[in-house]
Scaffold this motif. Structure first.
Motif, PDB file in Angstrom:
ATOM      1  N   MET A 154      77.538 -83.551  -8.257  1.00 45.03           N
ATOM      2  CA  MET A 154      76.495 -82.864  -7.516  1.00 45.03           C
ATOM      3  C   MET A 154      75.243 -83.725  -7.468  1.00 45.03           C
ATOM      4  SD  MET A 154      74.840 -79.078  -8.234  1.00 45.03           S
ATOM      5  CE  MET A 154      73.737 -79.618  -9.543  1.00 45.03           C
ATOM      6  N   LEU A 155      74.599 -83.798  -6.286  1.00 43.61           N
ATOM      7  CA  LEU A 155      73.368 -84.544  -6.159  1.00 43.61           C
ATOM      8  C   LEU A 155      72.269 -83.860  -6.958  1.00 43.61           C
ATOM      9  CD1 LEU A 155      73.401 -85.283  -2.307  1.00 43.61           C
ATOM     10  CD2 LEU A 155      73.875 -86.903  -4.157  1.00 43.61           C
ATOM     11  N   PRO A 156      71.273 -84.627  -7.450  1.00 41.81           N
ATOM     12  CA  PRO A 156      70.175 -84.005  -8.192  1.00 41.81           C
ATOM     13  C   PRO A 156      69.484 -82.943  -7.343  1.00 41.81           C
ATOM     14  CG  PRO A 156      70.113 -86.386  -8.450  1.00 41.81           C
ATOM     15  CD  PRO A 156      71.145 -86.092  -7.391  1.00 41.81           C
ATOM     16  N   ILE A 157      69.142 -81.832  -7.954  1.00 40.32           N
ATOM     17  CA  ILE A 157      68.470 -80.749  -7.249  1.00 40.32           C
ATOM     18  C   ILE A 157      67.242 -80.343  -8.052  1.00 40.32           C
ATOM     19  CG2 ILE A 157      69.940 -79.007  -8.365  1.00 40.32           C
ATOM     20  CD1 ILE A 157      69.605 -77.281  -5.869  1.00 40.32           C
ATOM     21  N   GLN A 158      66.147 -80.068  -7.363  1.00 40.21           N
ATOM     22  CA  GLN A 158      64.928 -79.598  -8.000  1.00 40.21           C
ATOM     23  C   GLN A 158      64.675 -78.162  -7.555  1.00 40.21           C
ATOM     24  OE1 GLN A 158      61.848 -82.448  -6.914  1.00 40.21           O
ATOM     25  NE2 GLN A 158      62.237 -83.635  -8.762  1.00 40.21           N
ATOM     26  N   VAL A 159      64.553 -77.281  -8.540  1.00 41.27           N
ATOM     27  CA  VAL A 159      64.264 -75.871  -8.266  1.00 41.27           C
ATOM     28  C   VAL A 159      62.895 -75.545  -8.846  1.00 41.27           C
ATOM     29  CG1 VAL A 159      65.011 -73.484  -8.571  1.00 41.27           C
ATOM     30  CG2 VAL A 159      66.721 -75.313  -8.391  1.00 41.27           C
ATOM     31  N   ALA A 160      61.985 -75.113  -7.994  1.00 41.28           N
ATOM     32  CA  ALA A 160      60.627 -74.761  -8.415  1.00 41.28           C
ATOM     33  C   ALA A 160      60.482 -73.242  -8.399  1.00 41.28           C
ATOM     34  CB  ALA A 160      59.608 -75.390  -7.473  1.00 41.28           C
ATOM     35  N   ILE A 161      60.103 -72.680  -9.551  1.00 41.26           N
ATOM     36  CA  ILE A 161      59.935 -71.224  -9.651  1.00 41.26           C
ATOM     37  C   ILE A 161      58.498 -70.931 -10.081  1.00 41.26           C
ATOM     38  CG2 ILE A 161      60.707 -69.103 -10.781  1.00 41.26           C
ATOM     39  CD1 ILE A 161      63.432 -70.384 -11.198  1.00 41.26           C
ATOM     40  N   ASP A 162      57.734 -70.341  -9.178  1.00 39.77           N
ATOM     41  CA  ASP A 162      56.339 -70.002  -9.459  1.00 39.77           C
ATOM     42  C   ASP A 162      56.144 -68.501  -9.476  1.00 39.77           C
ATOM     43  OD1 ASP A 162      55.089 -72.642  -9.584  1.00 39.77           O
ATOM     44  OD2 ASP A 162      55.566 -72.802  -7.446  1.00 39.77           O
ATOM     45  N   GLY A 163      54.995 -68.088  -9.986  1.00 41.82           N
ATOM     46  CA  GLY A 163      54.676 -66.670  -9.982  1.00 41.82           C
ATOM     47  C   GLY A 163      53.663 -66.335 -11.049  1.00 41.82           C
ATOM     48  N   PRO A 164      53.116 -65.128 -11.021  1.00 49.58           N
ATOM     49  CA  PRO A 164      52.103 -64.697 -11.983  1.00 49.58           C
ATOM     50  C   PRO A 164      52.705 -64.377 -13.354  1.00 49.58           C
ATOM     51  CG  PRO A 164      52.681 -62.880 -10.562  1.00 49.58           C
ATOM     52  CD  PRO A 164      53.413 -64.082 -10.028  1.00 49.58           C
ATOM     53  N   ALA A 165      51.822 -64.140 -14.311  1.00 51.11           N
ATOM     54  CA  ALA A 165      52.237 -63.809 -15.676  1.00 51.11           C
ATOM     55  C   ALA A 165      53.099 -62.547 -15.674  1.00 51.11           C
ATOM     56  CB  ALA A 165      51.002 -63.583 -16.552  1.00 51.11           C
ATOM     57  N   GLY A 166      54.208 -62.597 -16.419  1.00 54.34           N
ATOM     58  CA  GLY A 166      55.058 -61.426 -16.568  1.00 54.34           C
ATOM     59  C   GLY A 166      56.059 -61.194 -15.458  1.00 54.34           C
ATOM     60  N   ILE A 220      64.630 -76.218  -3.645  1.00 59.00           N
ATOM     61  CA  ILE A 220      64.533 -74.760  -3.601  1.00 59.00           C
ATOM     62  C   ILE A 220      63.207 -74.350  -4.226  1.00 59.00           C
ATOM     63  CG2 ILE A 220      65.512 -72.568  -4.416  1.00 59.00           C
ATOM     64  CD1 ILE A 220      67.361 -73.838  -2.501  1.00 59.00           C
ATOM     65  N   LYS A 221      62.469 -73.513  -3.505  1.00 56.60           N
ATOM     66  CA  LYS A 221      61.208 -72.993  -4.033  1.00 56.60           C
ATOM     67  C   LYS A 221      61.285 -71.463  -4.037  1.00 56.60           C
ATOM     68  CE  LYS A 221      58.455 -76.840  -2.214  1.00 56.60           C
ATOM     69  NZ  LYS A 221      57.321 -77.210  -1.349  1.00 56.60           N
ATOM     70  N   ILE A 222      61.008 -70.897  -5.207  1.00 58.14           N
ATOM     71  CA  ILE A 222      61.047 -69.442  -5.379  1.00 58.14           C
ATOM     72  C   ILE A 222      59.681 -68.977  -5.857  1.00 58.14           C
ATOM     73  CG2 ILE A 222      62.148 -67.516  -6.578  1.00 58.14           C
ATOM     74  CD1 ILE A 222      64.114 -69.036  -4.848  1.00 58.14           C
ATOM     75  N   PHE A 223      59.204 -67.875  -5.303  1.00 62.73           N
ATOM     76  CA  PHE A 223      57.983 -67.254  -5.815  1.00 62.73           C
ATOM     77  C   PHE A 223      58.359 -65.877  -6.343  1.00 62.73           C
ATOM     78  CE2 PHE A 223      53.930 -65.103  -5.905  1.00 62.73           C
ATOM     79  CZ  PHE A 223      53.040 -66.109  -6.300  1.00 62.73           C
ATOM     80  N   LEU A 224      58.365 -65.750  -7.671  1.00 63.42           N
ATOM     81  CA  LEU A 224      58.713 -64.485  -8.321  1.00 63.42           C
ATOM     82  C   LEU A 224      57.463 -63.636  -8.515  1.00 63.42           C
ATOM     83  CD1 LEU A 224      61.196 -65.221 -11.260  1.00 63.42           C
ATOM     84  CD2 LEU A 224      61.716 -64.551  -8.919  1.00 63.42           C
ATOM     85  N   THR A 225      57.573 -62.380  -8.226  1.00 61.48           N
ATOM     86  CA  THR A 225      56.466 -61.477  -8.485  1.00 61.48           C
ATOM     87  C   THR A 225      57.023 -60.135  -8.949  1.00 61.48           C
ATOM     88  OG1 THR A 225      54.393 -60.573  -7.604  1.00 61.48           O
ATOM     89  CG2 THR A 225      56.322 -60.559  -6.141  1.00 61.48           C
ATOM     90  N   ALA A 226      56.147 -59.237  -9.342  1.00 58.54           N
ATOM     91  CA  ALA A 226      56.528 -57.879  -9.765  1.00 58.54           C
ATOM     92  C   ALA A 226      55.249 -57.058  -9.813  1.00 58.54           C
ATOM     93  CB  ALA A 226      57.217 -57.896 -11.132  1.00 58.54           C
ATOM     94  N   SER A 227      55.396 -55.745  -9.867  1.00 59.36           N
ATOM     95  CA  SER A 227      54.218 -54.878  -9.937  1.00 59.36           C
ATOM     96  C   SER A 227      53.462 -55.145 -11.237  1.00 59.36           C
ATOM     97  CB  SER A 227      54.639 -53.407  -9.885  1.00 59.36           C
ATOM     98  OG  SER A 227      55.323 -53.051 -11.085  1.00 59.36           O
ATOM     99  N   ILE A 228      52.177 -54.839 -11.247  1.00 54.38           N
ATOM    100  CA  ILE A 228      51.363 -55.045 -12.445  1.00 54.38           C
ATOM    101  C   ILE A 228      51.914 -54.227 -13.606  1.00 54.38           C
ATOM    102  CG2 ILE A 228      49.716 -53.269 -11.738  1.00 54.38           C
ATOM    103  CD1 ILE A 228      48.841 -56.469 -13.712  1.00 54.38           C
ATOM    104  N   ASP A 229      52.375 -53.000 -13.331  1.00 54.01           N
ATOM    105  CA  ASP A 229      52.912 -52.156 -14.400  1.00 54.01           C
ATOM    106  C   ASP A 229      54.145 -52.789 -15.033  1.00 54.01           C
ATOM    107  OD1 ASP A 229      50.969 -50.239 -14.099  1.00 54.01           O
ATOM    108  OD2 ASP A 229      52.161 -48.960 -12.788  1.00 54.01           O
ATOM    109  N   THR A 246      73.912 -72.348  -1.345  1.00 57.65           N
ATOM    110  CA  THR A 246      73.788 -72.380   0.111  1.00 57.65           C
ATOM    111  C   THR A 246      73.043 -73.629   0.551  1.00 57.65           C
ATOM    112  OG1 THR A 246      73.786 -69.958   0.215  1.00 57.65           O
ATOM    113  CG2 THR A 246      72.897 -71.139   2.107  1.00 57.65           C
ATOM    114  N   LYS A 247      71.961 -73.933  -0.171  1.00 60.44           N
ATOM    115  CA  LYS A 247      71.161 -75.107   0.161  1.00 60.44           C
ATOM    116  C   LYS A 247      71.975 -76.389  -0.014  1.00 60.44           C
ATOM    117  CE  LYS A 247      67.269 -77.413   0.904  1.00 60.44           C
ATOM    118  NZ  LYS A 247      66.529 -77.375   2.176  1.00 60.44           N
TER     119      LYS A 247
END
Length: 222
Positions: free
Chosen positions: A1-13, A137-146, A216-217
């Motif tokens: 498999m070719l090298p792949i970079q996965v970036a996962i960003d998002g706020p605390a929690g 691949i770039k992912i932005f993870l989020t969730a409710s404050i609660d 898929t990518k």
């Protein structure tokens, strides 16, 4: 498999670290926890009684550090750090020094060196926008404050701490404000990042979705 970079960003929690570790394991990639690097510097700042606003001194400190990431924590100049960098007082200092442009420049350079030319999964606040802008691949993870406060509460309880939900909520809100409003590489969703709201998702569901996106990518590139 070719090298792949996965970036996962998002706020605390949002669940970035837990998800990123599992994704890296399934892909056979190296996991790079950028937050642990800021926490390690914060821990040193705390223990060496450095003023968290003394950018020049903290930049010199960061420049002198050699980082090595492990499955159980992070090694800094050969010293292994685990739960001590996850304490709330260290988190507060890490959040403060993360707003210092000079410190971020030093650590971003070290993060890129760690990534090198291999397959990596890296999580943080500015990975897709700044550290690895050409990630596959770039992912932005989020969730409710609660939900984010709830996750942070259970995480600290497991480590033997007795956090207050009210104080944790204030801390998460403060960190969100700092991350989004800092001058250098603020927290924001990259234009080509896929948004995943994890509020009602299990960790397994999030991981499976990211793995499918990676397959898929890669399939499209082959």
């Amino acid at each position: 498999m070719l090298p792949i970079q996965v970036a996962i960003d998002g706020p605390a929690g949002a669940g970035k670290s837990t998800v990123a570790k599992l994704v890296a394991k399934q892909l056979g990639a190296k996991y790079i926890d950028t937050g642990a690097m800021y926490r390690a510097v914060g821990w040193l700042v705390l223990n060496e009684h450095i003023d968290p606003s003394d950018e020049e001194r903290i930049v010199h400190l960061a420049e002198s550090l050699r980082f090595s990431l492990t499955d159980s924590g992070i090694q800094v100049n050969g010293y292994h750090l685990t739960n001590e960098i996850r304490m709330e007082k260290v988190s507060a200092i890490a959040s403060a020094i993360a707003t210092l442009g000079g410190v971020r420049e030093v650590l971003v350079d070290k993060q890129r060196q760690l990534a090198g030319e291999q397959s990596v999964v890296m999580d943080g606040r500015d990975v897709g926008t700044h550290v690895l802008p050409n990630a596959n691949i770039k992912i932005f993870l989020t969730a409710s404050i609660d939900k984010r406060v709830e996750r942070r509460y259970h995480e600290l309880k497991k480590k033997g701490e007795s956090p207050s939900l009210e104080s944790l909520r204030k801390e998460v809100i403060r960190r969100d404000h700092n991350d989004k409003n800092r001058q250098f590489a603020p927290l924001c969703r990259a234009a080509d990042a896929i948004l995943l709201d994890t509020t009602e998702m299990t960790t397994k569901q999030v991981v499976n979705q990211i793995i499918q996106l990676c397959r898929t990518k890669l399939g499209g590139e082959e």
